[in-house]
Design an enzyme around this catalytic site. Structure first.
Site, mmCIF file in Angstrom:
data_model
loop_
_atom_site.group_PDB
_atom_site.id
_atom_site.type_symbol
_atom_site.label_atom_id
_atom_site.label_comp_id
_atom_site.label_asym_id
_atom_site.label_seq_id
_atom_site.Cartn_x
_atom_site.Cartn_y
_atom_site.Cartn_z
ATOM 1 N N VAL A 61 0.810 -1.285 -0.039
ATOM 2 C CA VAL A 61 0.057 -0.021 0.093
ATOM 3 C C VAL A 61 0.834 1.099 0.251
ATOM 4 O O VAL A 61 0.251 2.288 -0.173
ATOM 5 C CB VAL A 61 -1.037 0.075 1.333
ATOM 6 C CG1 VAL A 61 -2.003 -1.167 1.213
ATOM 7 C CG2 VAL A 61 -0.072 -0.180 2.525
ATOM 8 N N TYR A 62 2.088 0.988 0.284
ATOM 9 C CA TYR A 62 2.921 2.238 0.178
ATOM 10 C C TYR A 62 3.227 2.887 -1.218
ATOM 11 O O TYR A 62 3.771 2.204 -2.076
ATOM 12 C CB TYR A 62 4.450 1.982 0.799
ATOM 13 C CG TYR A 62 4.570 1.812 2.246
ATOM 14 C CD1 TYR A 62 3.497 1.692 3.019
ATOM 15 C CD2 TYR A 62 5.781 1.230 2.796
ATOM 16 C CE1 TYR A 62 3.432 1.426 4.307
ATOM 17 C CE2 TYR A 62 5.906 0.932 4.252
ATOM 18 C CZ TYR A 62 4.669 1.034 5.056
ATOM 19 O OH TYR A 62 4.799 0.799 6.456
#
Length: 344
Positions: A61-62
């Protein structure tokens, strides 16, 4: 660099690891953290490897996968010299298959991470959050298959509660699945909730803590002071609502203690905050992040020295908060305390 075993496993990890949350720079949260591209990322990785930091942490998700892509490119040509830690489980889209830790999602997430990282294996794969809809045995059997396939080598969790962690460990024991060896947790001088449930669990079950946001979501940089506005350039302007809350007076009390010890040691405030964590039970590695070389080199100054017992005690006292139920009787009442002495 000091190296430590990751929990009860045989894996040796550096006391400081590097968090690639600033790589990529996509979206309102991660864009505010940083927008490090491949060229600058290579330079930061060079500094880390030269200093003995051999573990790099990221997540799908980064920056919507861009962090993994930049990290993979920055590590090209030296993959065999480093450890890669990544995570999956949080939503990557709006569809029903875009979140969670079902068998299908885990297999897809690991394959996607391997592609973005441009590698054939992940050294430490962690579940980024507990998925109440995925049966624990399904999760563990899938991770077992991925370990047997050589795609991941060690497994861990992040942001699990005590009962969620213990249920997973008990199920792994009962069915002969690989046990989690790491718990990636929020822990700092202004956020010591980890100590109530998860630290005793880690001591008992051999789970090594990998600490995220060790500077309290950017509050312990030494730039925030009582009676002053947030400094220009602080990521708290844009990201405070995403992170753990901290009462202002509690923060200032901790900063005052850090300032006092900074004067005694000649060390910077962030170095002292990081050093305190490195001297706490169960901590295997503390993740440091940096938007530039100056920040990284300052954080590297947290190793190679120690706080005295008196300095640790003063920081403990300044950062202590009332124990929540059901823990407060064990701190306040003699009978309880004799049966269950605190972990720290």
């Amino acid at each position: 660099m000091e190296y430590r075993r990751l929990g009860a496993s045989g894996l040796q990890v550096p006391a400081l690891s590097f968090g690639a949350g600033t790589f990529g720079g996509r979206g309102p949260l991660f864009g505010a953290w940083g927008d490090t591209g491949v060229e600058e990322a290579r330079r930061l990785v060079d500094i880390c490897v030269d200093a003995g930091i051999t573990m790099f942490d990221t997540a799908d998700v980064y920056s919507a996968g861009a962090s993994e892509e930049v990290l993979g490119a920055a590590l090209k040509g030296r993959r065999d010299k480093v450890l890669i830690s990544t995570k999956a489980g949080l939503p990557m889209g709006d569809g029903p298959a875009d979140a969670g830790t079902s068998r299908s999602r885990l297999i897809t997430s690991v394959d996607d991470a391997l592609r973005r990282l441009d590698t054939d294996h992940i050294d430490l794969f962690q579940l980024h959050a507990f998925d109440a809809g995925a049966p624990v045995e399904e999760v563990l059997s899938t991770l077992d298959d991925l370990v047997r396939a050589g795609k991941i080598r060690y497994t861990g969790v992040s942001n699990f509660s005590g009962w969620q962690t213990m249920k997973s460990l008990a199920t792994a024991e009962r069915h002969g699945r690989p046990r989690y060896v790491a718990h990636q947790v929020y822990y700092s001088l202004v956020g010591r909730d980890y100590e109530w449930e998860l630290m005793p669990l880690g001591l008992d079950q051999g789970l090594g803590a990998i600490v995220w946001s060790p500077l309290g979501w950017g509050r312990l940089t030494g730039r925030i002071r009582r009676g002053r506005p947030l400094p220009a350039g602080s990521r708290l302007h844009d990201t405070a609502d995403y992170g753990p809350p901290v009462d202002d007076e509690h923060l200032y009390r901790v900063v005052d203690a850090l300032d006092e010890i900074a004067g005694e040691t000649g060390r910077a405030v962030p170095q002292i905050a990081l050093r305190w964590l490195l001297q706490r039970p169960t901590v295997s590695s503390v993740i440091i992040g940096a938007r530039n070389e100056e920040q990284l080199r300052q954080n590297l100054g947290a190793v190679g020295w120690s706080l005295t017992p008196d300095q640790m005690a003063r920081l403990d006292a300044a950062s202590e908060r009332p124990a929540p139920y059901p823990h407060f009787p064990y701190r306040r009442q003699e009978g309880f305390a004799r049966l269950n002495p605190p972990a720290v």
